[in-house]
Write a protein that holds these residues in place. Structure first.
Motif, short mmCIF file in Angstrom:
data_model
loop_
_atom_site.label_atom_id
_atom_site.label_comp_id
_atom_site.label_asym_id
_atom_site.label_seq_id
_atom_site.Cartn_x
_atom_site.Cartn_y
_atom_site.Cartn_z
N GLU A 166 -3.75 -33.87 47.26
CA GLU A 166 -4.29 -32.88 47.78
C GLU A 166 -3.68 -31.69 47.16
OE1 GLU A 166 -5.91 -32.09 52.35
OE2 GLU A 166 -3.63 -31.90 52.40
N ARG A 167 -2.11 -31.79 47.10
CA ARG A 167 -1.48 -30.70 46.77
C ARG A 167 -1.92 -30.09 45.24
NH1 ARG A 167 2.18 -34.65 46.96
NH2 ARG A 167 3.03 -35.52 44.87
N ASP A 168 -2.44 -31.24 44.29
CA ASP A 168 -2.77 -30.90 42.86
C ASP A 168 -4.00 -29.95 43.10
OD1 ASP A 168 -0.65 -32.26 41.87
OD2 ASP A 168 -1.55 -34.15 41.64
N THR A 169 -5.00 -30.58 44.01
CA THR A 169 -6.61 -30.24 44.19
C THR A 169 -5.96 -28.45 44.55
OG1 THR A 169 -7.35 -32.06 44.58
CG2 THR A 169 -8.46 -30.35 45.26
N ALA A 170 -5.21 -28.52 45.40
CA ALA A 170 -5.13 -27.06 46.15
C ALA A 170 -4.30 -26.01 45.29
CB ALA A 170 -4.21 -27.14 47.36
N ALA A 171 -3.75 -26.56 44.30
CA ALA A 171 -3.13 -25.59 43.42
C ALA A 171 -3.95 -25.30 42.37
CB ALA A 171 -1.69 -26.29 42.64
N SER A 172 -4.76 -26.23 41.99
CA SER A 172 -5.74 -26.01 40.96
C SER A 172 -6.78 -24.95 41.41
CB SER A 172 -6.48 -27.29 40.56
OG SER A 172 -5.41 -28.12 39.95
N VAL A 173 -7.19 -25.31 42.68
CA VAL A 173 -8.27 -24.26 43.05
C VAL A 173 -7.59 -22.80 43.12
CG1 VAL A 173 -9.60 -23.71 45.14
CG2 VAL A 173 -9.58 -26.00 44.48
N LEU A 178 -8.07 -17.42 41.45
CA LEU A 178 -7.42 -16.01 41.16
C LEU A 178 -8.20 -15.57 39.92
CD1 LEU A 178 -5.23 -13.88 41.64
CD2 LEU A 178 -3.86 -15.43 40.39
N CYS A 179 -8.07 -16.21 38.79
CA CYS A 179 -8.40 -15.71 37.50
C CYS A 179 -9.90 -15.49 37.48
CB CYS A 179 -8.17 -16.93 36.34
SG CYS A 179 -6.45 -17.07 35.89
N GLY A 180 -10.84 -16.18 38.40
CA GLY A 180 -12.17 -16.00 38.38
C GLY A 180 -12.54 -14.60 39.02
N THR A 181 -11.74 -14.32 40.21
CA THR A 181 -11.96 -13.10 40.79
C THR A 181 -11.09 -11.92 39.84
OG1 THR A 181 -11.32 -14.40 42.89
CG2 THR A 181 -11.07 -11.74 42.90
N VAL A 335 -1.00 -21.66 32.17
CA VAL A 335 -1.71 -22.39 31.73
C VAL A 335 -3.29 -21.82 32.05
CG1 VAL A 335 -3.02 -24.57 32.14
CG2 VAL A 335 -0.77 -24.59 32.02
N GLY A 336 -3.21 -21.21 33.46
CA GLY A 336 -4.45 -20.38 33.68
C GLY A 336 -4.67 -19.32 32.65
N LEU A 337 -3.63 -18.52 32.43
CA LEU A 337 -4.00 -17.22 31.61
C LEU A 337 -4.57 -17.84 30.22
CD1 LEU A 337 -3.77 -14.32 31.05
CD2 LEU A 337 -1.13 -14.62 30.39
N CYS A 338 -3.80 -18.99 29.74
CA CYS A 338 -4.22 -19.32 28.34
C CYS A 338 -5.58 -19.81 28.43
CB CYS A 338 -3.18 -20.49 27.70
SG CYS A 338 -1.43 -19.90 27.43
N ALA A 339 -5.93 -20.51 29.50
CA ALA A 339 -7.35 -21.10 29.75
C ALA A 339 -8.37 -19.80 29.72
CB ALA A 339 -7.40 -22.03 30.86
N TRP A 340 -7.87 -18.90 30.20
CA TRP A 340 -8.88 -17.87 30.41
C TRP A 340 -9.07 -17.22 29.05
CZ3 TRP A 340 -7.45 -12.56 33.66
CH2 TRP A 340 -8.74 -12.18 33.95
N VAL A 341 -8.04 -17.00 28.13
CA VAL A 341 -8.18 -16.48 26.78
C VAL A 341 -8.99 -17.27 26.09
CG1 VAL A 341 -7.01 -16.02 24.80
CG2 VAL A 341 -6.19 -15.39 26.83
N VAL A 342 -9.02 -18.60 26.47
CA VAL A 342 -9.52 -19.78 25.45
C VAL A 342 -11.10 -19.61 25.72
CG1 VAL A 342 -10.08 -22.40 25.07
CG2 VAL A 342 -7.66 -21.33 25.04
N VAL A 343 -11.46 -19.76 27.06
CA VAL A 343 -12.83 -19.81 27.41
C VAL A 343 -13.53 -18.33 27.05
CG1 VAL A 343 -12.38 -19.04 29.76
CG2 VAL A 343 -14.57 -20.25 29.50
#
Length: 355
Positions: A166-173, A178-181, A335-343
């Motif tokens: 559950e903690r992995d799911t919550a952290a990923s969400v 945040l980045c989508g917002t 990871v979130g920032l880099c993924a944002w740049v990639v997509v």
């Protein structure tokens, strides 16, 4: 498929409810419903803020405020967990009614190919980076899923079949939301500098922003043509949720079969190759493609789907422990920032190449 590494068996440990408090799901479901009502009202007052985003933020806040945290971790926990898992499945099934095969074929094969490349590059690039930076558990898999498909809804679907902590799911969400917002505020500022027409901007938003509601909020800033293109491309990404979840289910079966030398232990059930809710999603796409459903039925299903997903996301947000998240926050944020740049970069290149 090596996306799912070995992990120690899960040990469920939920806090004991306070003495004399209800222990069934209803207290948590009532709390989630109240959060969704506030999220709906907020969206009505500020239409540019998606209801689903507000719902998860409210769930996250409820888990951190001292007064409500006791309820969230105690007597409301069963209902919030039920919402995050069971209601998420129903919401994902109804999400299939937003997509028809005719719409997908109408955009042309070049756009379809662009979406496939964006999803593949984002998924595998984010997963690889998350593993390299040492994110724990299934976080690399779940963050990659959220960025490449449809945000928190996809994370909930994949975590269900992978049986993630559950903690992995919550952290990923949390990081994907945040980045989508942030995209709602940042991407419209880039349309001019990047030289995108309104239609191209819509396709770029649809290919790079995570949640459907966030796509609507971002693309509508450039007008109706951008909004239409953005939603259509986004729904094509949503269609890839079914094969991705099926792939994860196959990987889970293979991993467990290898660990047990091909034999399941007493009472142990293997996950189905195609989870029931994924089959339901595909069935809803097929039903929508027939054209049999009247507009009123589709509208009602759309409202139900959004309410169910908002309730589920409130439950997921309530599982976030910011103190735990902060300990890995630097790596998760990177990871979130880099993924944002990639997509964003891959989808921009795709839009430019396909015109």
């Amino acid at each position: 498929m090596a996306l799912l590494g070995q992990r120690p068996p899960r040990t469920a440990s939920a806090p004991c409810p306070a003495a004399g408090r209800p222990t069934g799901p209803w207290p948590g479901l009532v709390l989630a419903a109240a959060g969704v009502a506030v999220a709906w009202l907020t969206h009505r007052l500020v239409p540019d803020v998606p209801m689903l985003t507000v719902a998860i933020v409210l769930g996250l806040a409820a888990a951190q405020v001292p007064g409500s945290r006791v309820w969230v971790r105690g007597w409301a926990k069963p209902g919030l967990t039920f919402a995050a898992k069971r209601l998420m499945r129903v919401g994902v099934v109804l999400l299939g009614l937003k997509l028809s095969l005719r719409d997908v074929l109408g955009v042309g094969w070049a756009t379809v190919a662009m979406v496939l490349v964006v999803v593949a590059a984002t998924f595998f690039g984010t997963w690889w980076l998350g593993r390299k930076l040492g994110l724990p558990g299934d976080q690399p898999l779940l963050i990659a899923t959220g960025y490449s498909i449809c945000g928190a809804s996809a994370i909930g679907a994949v975590s269900d079949v992978s049986r993630s902590e559950e903690r992995d799911t919550a952290a990923s969400v949390a990081v994907v939301t945040l980045c989508g917002t942030l995209a709602i505020a940042v991407l419209p500022l880039l349309q001019g500098p990047l030289g995108l027409t309104d239609a191209e901007f819509g396709r770029w938003v649809g290919a790079s922003v995570h949640d459907v509601g966030q796509v609507v909020a971002t693309a509508q800033t450039a007008g109706g043509s951008a909004l239409g293109e953005g939603v259509l491309v986004k729904l094509m990404r949503v269609a890839l949720l079914a094969p991705l979840v099926a792939g994860v289910a196959i990987a889970v079966r293979a991993r467990r079969a290898a660990a047990a030398d091909g034999a399941a232990g007493p009472g142990e059930r293997r996950p189905p190759l195609v989870p029931l809710f994924v089959a339901g999603f595909v069935a809803m796409v097929g039903l929508r493609s027939t054209g049999w459903l009247p507009g009123s039925a589709l509208d009602a299903a759309g409202v139900a789907q959004e309410l169910l997903l908002a309730t589920a996301l409130f439950g997921l947000g309530s599982a976030v422990d910011l103190r735990t998240l902060v300990r890995t926050g630097g790596r998760v944020g990177l990871v979130g920032l880099c993924a944002w740049v990639v997509v964003g970069g891959v989808s921009y290149a795709g839009v430019c190449l396909t015109g």
